[in-house]
Design an enzyme around this catalytic site. Structure first.
Site, short mmCIF file in Angstrom:
data_model
loop_
_atom_site.label_atom_id
_atom_site.label_comp_id
_atom_site.label_asym_id
_atom_site.label_seq_id
_atom_site.Cartn_x
_atom_site.Cartn_y
_atom_site.Cartn_z
N LYS A 37 -0.52 -4.13 -3.82
CA LYS A 37 -1.94 -3.93 -3.20
C LYS A 37 -1.54 -2.84 -3.93
O LYS A 37 -0.83 -1.56 -2.97
CB LYS A 37 -2.02 -3.03 -1.80
CG LYS A 37 -3.23 -3.09 -1.06
CD LYS A 37 -3.38 -2.68 -0.31
CE LYS A 37 -4.98 -2.06 0.66
NZ LYS A 37 -4.76 -0.51 0.65
N ASP B 162 10.82 4.90 -9.91
CA ASP B 162 10.57 6.15 -11.07
C ASP B 162 11.74 7.21 -11.23
O ASP B 162 12.10 7.44 -12.71
CB ASP B 162 8.84 6.38 -10.87
CG ASP B 162 7.79 5.20 -11.39
OD1 ASP B 162 8.53 4.13 -11.67
OD2 ASP B 162 7.44 5.27 -10.99
N SER C 181 1.14 -1.21 0.36
CA SER C 181 -0.01 -0.29 -0.11
C SER C 181 0.55 1.28 -0.05
O SER C 181 1.64 1.59 -0.74
CB SER C 181 -0.81 -0.42 1.04
OG SER C 181 -2.61 0.70 1.02
#
Length: 553
Positions: A499, A484, A473
């Site tokens: 998740k 990224d 999460s």
């Protein structure tokens, strides 16, 4: 619904909860307790709000229909009897005849069917306790080549009394072997098992209306997705404690073992720690009543009820009747309650010196262990300047690391199952300059990026993020953004939990009564959005893939 009071607005998407279920720390009697005679008037209101919100707000927009009804009924039976040791096949068949009716009953605010099922469950529990006592009076043949199926998905309900008797015989035989492995044998093992199942029966009879309502409605809501659940008023308060990392009490972690409330841990710096007498493995057998001061027997009492008795306002005194570990003599300890900081659940730091750098000085590694993304929601909502915050705590640690000349920071998220979405965003901002941290998409398909708008970073040096299958999460939001932005390397299991959805905590009292300080009627934790990484990837099922994989147990 809680909204963060800050310059940045995070509509709806406030709480990213734990990805896997976790916990604070459970003759013939009358069939139902006095509290469980029939549904209460408030239950109708709570049921009405939950069914309205689930149909209106859930990400899937799935109707409350026969499909959900069937899933919910099966889930409720599983929650009561997961190993199919109590109900008979005839019970399940009788209940499943109503599998298409639950949705209609819920729309009529009727939860009486939950009481019907639970009453039958208690009858079966009594029957099984009687059977256990009969079987434990017999001899077990440990030389026989027998097996016990432990996968709930592979077990069917017993068809008759003979089959349920054989199932329990094998179960008790297995229990005795486990106790033998723990050095408990003979009559002591037999009595331990008698007490275990009798205590279970007593605790089931102490189930209150709030707990039954929570089980029943959550069986329905988790039929939409595994992260949507109804939280009773008591569960909401425990959730708030976990998020703000403090409570008022004695500072001891408790667990239920064979009907006894047993101390599992003393919280450092807490009231019990300062008093010095209460120790791990001590059994608490009585607690003073808050009103009368009289000692109340708590053996076989539900763990939540024992915890409620022990908790109280800071500065007040609680008396505990305690049987110390290794003793049979009860002693009475008086402990003054205090505000307890849950230090073990907040960000912690450690500096490790390893090897040498080119200049001959030791390489200094600063490790930050982060168990969750916590935030005192009430403190933030009420504008309290000093409310507890993950980002504030980690920023202080990073400033200390910078002052000490730390060479590399390791952020350990291996046990971090999630928490507050705003904290995940602001914490990521400590390691990047500016830009999108996560993107969220609701049922309408609209995508909204959540940005780190604060220029600069608190730590610009080398960064390693440790992850595992338990990292979920909010942890996946941070790890995905770090990856990224090429800001650090992800090290650990092949991937994180996987998740990719956002839950909001909608307090039902606020939904029913548009007034300040509404009553606590519990809350609906509901999946309302999906989240995506800055590059557009989803973490749902796939998780965040590690740059460097480590062997995993």
């Amino acid at each position: 619904m809680f909204k963060l009071l800050s310059a940045r607005s995070y509509p709806r998407s406030v709480i990213l909860t734990l990805a896997t279920g976790l916990a604070l720390v459970l003759g013939v009697w009358s069939v139902l307790s006095a509290d469980l005679v029939k549904p209460r008037p408030n239950d109708r209101h709570v049921t009405s709000v939950v069914t309205t919100l689930i149909r209106r707000e859930h990400l899937s927009k799935h109707p409350l229909d026969d499909e959900i009804s069937e899933r919910g009924l099966k889930a409720f039976l599983r929650s009561l009897d997961p190993m199919k040791m109590y109900f008979l096949q005839s019970d399940a068949d009788e209940f499943m005849k109503r599998q298409d009716d639950l949705d209609d009953m819920l729309m009529d605010k009727d939860i009486s069917f939950a009481y019907t099922i639970f009453e039958r469950f208690l009858v079966r529990v009594d029957e099984r306790v009687k059977l256990v006592n009969e079987l434990l009076n017999q001899k077990f043949d440990f030389s026989a080549d027998e097996s016990l199926v432990t996968d709930p998905e592979q077990i069917q309900y017993a068809r008759d009394a003979q089959e349920i008797q054989d199932r329990w015989r094998r179960r008790l035989k297995y229990d005795l072997l486990v106790l033998k492995g723990d050095k408990t044998e003979g009559d002591a093992a037999i009595e331990k098992l008698r007490r275990r199942y009798q205590s279970f029966a007593k605790r089931m009879r102490q189930t209150d209306a709030d707990e039954l309502l929570e089980m029943y409605l959550t069986s329905i809501t988790t039929s939409y997705d595994p992260h949507t659940s109804y939280m009773s008023p008591k569960s909401v308060e425990n959730f708030r404690i976990l998020m703000r990392l403090n409570l008022e009490g004695i500072g001891a972690a408790l667990q239920m073992i064979d009907g006894y409330t047993v101390v599992s841990k003393i919280i450092p710096g807490g009231a019990a720690d300062k008093q010095g007498k209460l120790k791990p493995e001590d059994r608490i057998v009585s607690v003073s009543d808050k009103k009368t001061g009289e000692m109340v027997d708590v053996v076989d009492m539900k763990l939540n009820d024992v915890v409620d008795m022990i908790r109280g306002d800071a500065g007040t005194v609680v008396k505990l009747g305690v049987i110390p570990a290794g003793s049979n003599e009860m002693k009475v300890y008086s402990i003054t309650r205090a505000k307890i900081e849950l230090k073990d659940s907040e960000a912690r730091r450690e500096v490790i010196q390893l090897g040498t750098k080119a200049n001959g000085a030791p390489l200094q590694i600063g490790v930050i262990d982060l168990p969750s993304f916590y935030m005192d929601m009430e403190g933030a909502r009420n504008g309290y300047d000093g409310y507890k915050s993950t980002t504030r705590d980690v920023r202080k640690i990073l400033d200390e690391f910078t002052a000490k000349g730390i060479d590399v920071v390791v952020l350990d998220l291996r046990r971090n199952g999630g928490g507050s979405l705003p904290e995940a965003i602001s914490l990521t901002g400590l390691f990047i300059d500016q830009g999108p941290v996560v993107q969220v998409k609701g049922s309408d398909g609209r995508v909204e990026p959540y940005l780190d708008e604060e220029p600069g970073a608190a730590w610009k040096g080398p960064l390693v993020v440790l992850t595992s299958k338990f990292s979920a999460s909010a942890s996946e939001i941070l790890a995905g953004a770090i990856q990224d932005y090429h800001r650090g390397i992800i090290v650990g299991d092949a991937s994180t939990h996987g998740k990719g959805t956002v839950q909001s905590l909608m307090e039902l009292g606020q939904q029913l009564f548009r007034i300040p300080n509404p009553p606590n009627l519990g809350a609906l934790k509901i999946t309302m959005q999906q989240f995506y990484r800055p590059n557009g990837d989803s973490t749902q099922k796939r998780g965040v893939l590690a740059d460097v994989r480590l062997p995993s147990i």
